[in-house]
Design a protein around this motif. Structure first.
Motif, PDB file in Angstrom:
ATOM      1  N   PRO A   1     121.076  19.871 -23.980  1.00  0.00           N
ATOM      2  CA  PRO A   1     121.563  21.118 -23.388  1.00  0.00           C
ATOM      3  C   PRO A   1     122.128  22.060 -24.457  1.00  0.00           C
ATOM      4  O   PRO A   1     122.715  21.616 -25.437  1.00  0.00           O
ATOM      5  N   LEU A   2     121.936  23.344 -24.253  1.00  0.00           N
ATOM      6  CA  LEU A   2     122.454  24.346 -25.182  1.00  0.00           C
ATOM      7  C   LEU A   2     123.930  24.627 -24.881  1.00  0.00           C
ATOM      8  O   LEU A   2     124.316  24.749 -23.719  1.00  0.00           O
ATOM      9  N   VAL A   3     124.713  24.713 -25.935  1.00  0.00           N
ATOM     10  CA  VAL A   3     126.137  25.052 -25.805  1.00  0.00           C
ATOM     11  C   VAL A   3     126.421  26.189 -26.794  1.00  0.00           C
ATOM     12  O   VAL A   3     126.734  25.947 -27.968  1.00  0.00           O
ATOM     13  N   PRO A   4     126.279  27.440 -26.356  1.00  0.00           N
ATOM     14  CA  PRO A   4     126.457  28.561 -27.287  1.00  0.00           C
ATOM     15  C   PRO A   4     127.909  28.953 -27.489  1.00  0.00           C
ATOM     16  O   PRO A   4     128.745  28.803 -26.596  1.00  0.00           O
ATOM     17  N   ILE A   5     128.193  29.452 -28.686  1.00  0.00           N
ATOM     18  CA  ILE A   5     129.479  30.067 -28.988  1.00  0.00           C
ATOM     19  C   ILE A   5     129.192  31.305 -29.832  1.00  0.00           C
ATOM     20  O   ILE A   5     128.293  31.287 -30.681  1.00  0.00           O
ATOM     21  N   VAL A   6     129.912  32.378 -29.565  1.00  0.00           N
ATOM     22  CA  VAL A   6     129.625  33.664 -30.210  1.00  0.00           C
ATOM     23  C   VAL A   6     130.871  34.154 -30.937  1.00  0.00           C
ATOM     24  O   VAL A   6     131.975  34.133 -30.400  1.00  0.00           O
ATOM     25  N   PHE A   7     130.677  34.618 -32.177  1.00  0.00           N
ATOM     26  CA  PHE A   7     131.777  35.127 -32.985  1.00  0.00           C
ATOM     27  C   PHE A   7     131.551  36.607 -33.306  1.00  0.00           C
ATOM     28  O   PHE A   7     130.423  37.029 -33.545  1.00  0.00           O
ATOM     29  N   GLY A   8     132.630  37.384 -33.294  1.00  0.00           N
ATOM     30  CA  GLY A   8     132.563  38.755 -33.782  1.00  0.00           C
ATOM     31  C   GLY A   8     132.236  39.812 -32.755  1.00  0.00           C
ATOM     32  O   GLY A   8     131.873  40.937 -33.138  1.00  0.00           O
ATOM     33  N   VAL A   9     132.346  39.482 -31.459  1.00  0.00           N
ATOM     34  CA  VAL A   9     132.078  40.487 -30.429  1.00  0.00           C
ATOM     35  C   VAL A   9     133.227  40.524 -29.427  1.00  0.00           C
ATOM     36  O   VAL A   9     134.033  39.591 -29.334  1.00  0.00           O
ATOM     37  N   GLU A  10     133.281  41.612 -28.671  1.00  0.00           N
ATOM     38  CA  GLU A  10     134.303  41.741 -27.646  1.00  0.00           C
ATOM     39  C   GLU A  10     133.895  40.959 -26.398  1.00  0.00           C
ATOM     40  O   GLU A  10     132.726  40.596 -26.231  1.00  0.00           O
ATOM     41  N   ASP A  11     134.851  40.726 -25.506  1.00  0.00           N
ATOM     42  CA  ASP A  11     134.611  39.914 -24.311  1.00  0.00           C
ATOM     43  C   ASP A  11     133.469  40.455 -23.463  1.00  0.00           C
ATOM     44  O   ASP A  11     132.686  39.689 -22.894  1.00  0.00           O
ATOM     45  N   GLU A  12     133.354  41.775 -23.384  1.00  0.00           N
ATOM     46  CA  GLU A  12     132.303  42.388 -22.561  1.00  0.00           C
ATOM     47  C   GLU A  12     130.920  42.004 -23.075  1.00  0.00           C
ATOM     48  O   GLU A  12     130.028  41.634 -22.314  1.00  0.00           O
TER      49      GLU A  12
END
Length: 208
Positions: free
Chosen positions: A25-36
């Motif tokens: 399963p994919l578990v993404p995490i994102v850095f450097g962006v706003e919540d929207e």
């Protein structure tokens, strides 16, 4: 899609054929962006995984998060990310190469013992071109490109996305069908023979 249309999508610059899908399963995490923007990217992952028949999870037992997406303004910022050099081999020369090429994106993959994708790293330098893209369009395009191990130039001449009459940007139907075929349980997690394109084409035909 016919085999001759599919094969170039997975043919590397050296002429070899290689296609791989996720084996977990994919578990993404994102850095450097706003919540929207974060919610837009998460929504794109959910939509594409649902379409392909891939799974998502809250955590990966081995890695915690296994899809790491970084947004930044300058490639040099990557050198300041703690422990990134342990995840990405030869990070300093890679950053120098990407700076010299004036690149705005780069993807790296890790694989398990069966050859399936187990981790992906997506680096996006937000230049004028990327900044001009609507968040939904950028997110969808990036998610599609981590779902499979595509060739380096798979979408160089034609995007994986299309525009509906009402102006909405969506995944091209044939690319969606290809994703579903690649994630069919009867298909291998990784294939290095071009006959795989024949099998993908056949699965697309079976699924209509």
């Amino acid at each position: 899609m016919q085999p001759q249309e599919i094969e170039p999508l997975f043919t590397r610059n050296d002429g070899s054929y290689l296609c791989a899908r996720w084996g977990r399963p994919l578990v993404p995490i994102v850095f450097g962006v706003e919540d929207e923007t974060l919610s837009v990217i998460k929504g794109a992952f959910e939509a594409v995984c649902s379409l392909a028949g891939a799974k998502m999870a809250e955590t990966d037992p081995e890695l915690g998060a296994n899809v790491m997406v970084f947004f930044f303004r300058d490639w040099a910022e990557l050198l300041e990310v703690p422990d990134l050099g342990r995840l990405i081999e030869d990070l300093e020369p890679l950053v120098a190469k990407l700076q010299a090429a004036d690149a705005n994106q780069y993807r790296a993959f890790r694989f398990d013992q069966q050859g399936a994708i187990k981790a992906a790293f997506v680096f996006l330098r937000v230049d004028e071109a990327l900044a001009a893209q609507p968040a939904e369009e950028l997110a969808l395009a990036q998610v599609v490109q981590v779902m499979l191990l595509w060739s380096e130039r798979a979408f160089a001449e034609r995007s994986a996305l299309g525009v509906l009459e009402d102006g909405r940007v969506v995944l091209r139907p044939e690319i969606g069908a290809l994703l579903r075929a690649a994630y069919d349980p009867v298909m291998p997690a990784q294939a290095s023979d071009a006959s795989h394109a024949l099998r993908l084409s056949a699965r697309i035909g079976v699924k209509g």
